[in-house]
Write a protein that holds these residues in place. Structure first.
Motif, PDB file in Angstrom:
ATOM      1  N   LEU A   1      -3.393  -3.370  -8.963  1.00 38.54           N
ATOM      2  CA  LEU A   1      -2.407  -4.439  -8.949  1.00 38.54           C
ATOM      3  C   LEU A   1      -2.629  -5.227 -10.240  1.00 38.54           C
ATOM      4  O   LEU A   1      -3.705  -5.786 -10.446  1.00 38.54           O
ATOM      5  CB  LEU A   1      -2.609  -5.342  -7.736  1.00 38.54           C
TER       6      LEU A   1
ATOM      7  N   TRP B   1      -4.549  -1.099  -4.462  1.00 34.19           N
ATOM      8  CA  TRP B   1      -3.735  -0.739  -3.313  1.00 34.19           C
ATOM      9  C   TRP B   1      -4.037   0.724  -3.059  1.00 34.19           C
ATOM     10  O   TRP B   1      -3.727   1.592  -3.883  1.00 34.19           O
ATOM     11  CB  TRP B   1      -2.274  -0.964  -3.641  1.00 34.19           C
TER      12      TRP B   1
ATOM     13  N   GLU C   1      -1.304  -9.320  -4.555  1.00 32.89           N
ATOM     14  CA  GLU C   1      -0.091  -8.646  -4.984  1.00 32.89           C
ATOM     15  C   GLU C   1      -0.074  -8.611  -6.500  1.00 32.89           C
ATOM     16  O   GLU C   1      -0.741  -9.405  -7.159  1.00 32.89           O
ATOM     17  CB  GLU C   1       1.152  -9.347  -4.428  1.00 32.89           C
TER      18      GLU C   1
ATOM     19  N   CYS D   1      12.003 -11.704  -4.722  1.00 34.66           N
ATOM     20  CA  CYS D   1      11.416 -11.112  -3.517  1.00 34.66           C
ATOM     21  C   CYS D   1      12.188 -11.537  -2.270  1.00 34.66           C
ATOM     22  O   CYS D   1      11.640 -11.586  -1.170  1.00 34.66           O
ATOM     23  CB  CYS D   1       9.945 -11.495  -3.396  1.00 34.66           C
TER      24      CYS D   1
ATOM     25  N   GLY E   1       4.325  -5.764  -5.860  1.00 33.56           N
ATOM     26  CA  GLY E   1       4.028  -5.683  -4.439  1.00 33.56           C
ATOM     27  C   GLY E   1       2.545  -5.608  -4.187  1.00 33.56           C
ATOM     28  O   GLY E   1       1.737  -5.926  -5.056  1.00 33.56           O
ATOM     29  N   GLY E   2       2.194  -5.128  -2.977  1.00 34.37           N
ATOM     30  CA  GLY E   2       0.786  -5.003  -2.634  1.00 34.37           C
ATOM     31  C   GLY E   2       0.602  -4.564  -1.197  1.00 34.37           C
ATOM     32  O   GLY E   2       1.561  -4.455  -0.425  1.00 34.37           O
TER      33      GLY E   2
END
Length: 119
Positions: free
Chosen positions: A53, A67, A109, A38, A101-102
């Motif tokens: 997620l 999300w 996340e 990341c 991700g998130g």
């Protein structure tokens, strides 16, 4: 022998396995997906639909949150390609590609289907 909880049973089995093999057994280590690089991220990403997620890149993994469709968020993009995981059909396509991700609005996340992200 009767256990009061699943956690107690799992601990007892781990101790038993250690006694037999001399090594420590850990549940889910091989199946758990590691968090991707990341070091760079795509920001202001908006899913095409509400997505779960996941704790690892497969639909059977634990859902950690959601999300929402059109909600801004970020996706890890250090290696610039999605991870390969379990196959799924989402947002009108079938794939086995996942991103980590998130949403910006929460600290949650996880793994999301690549077909639902405009990347």
């Amino acid at each position: 022998m009767k256990f009061k909880s699943l956690g107690t049973a799992a601990s007892a089995m781990a101790l038993f396995a250690t006694a037999l093999t001399g090594t420590v057994a850990t549940a889910g280590t091989a199946a758990a997906a590691s968090k991707p690089d990341c070091s760079s991220a795509l920001v202001n990403v908006k899913p095409k639909a509400t997505v779960n997620l996941r704790s690892s890149p497969k639909t059977s993994a634990t859902a950690l949150g959601t999300w929402g469709k059109g909600q801004k968020g970020g996706v890890c993009f250090g290696d610039r390609k999605p991870a390969t995981g379990g196959s799924y059909t989402a947002c009108g396509k079938t794939s086995n590609k996942w991103y980590f991700g998130g949403p910006n609005s929460t600290s949650k996340e996880g793994w999301v289907p690549a077909t639902c992200l405009p990347i």
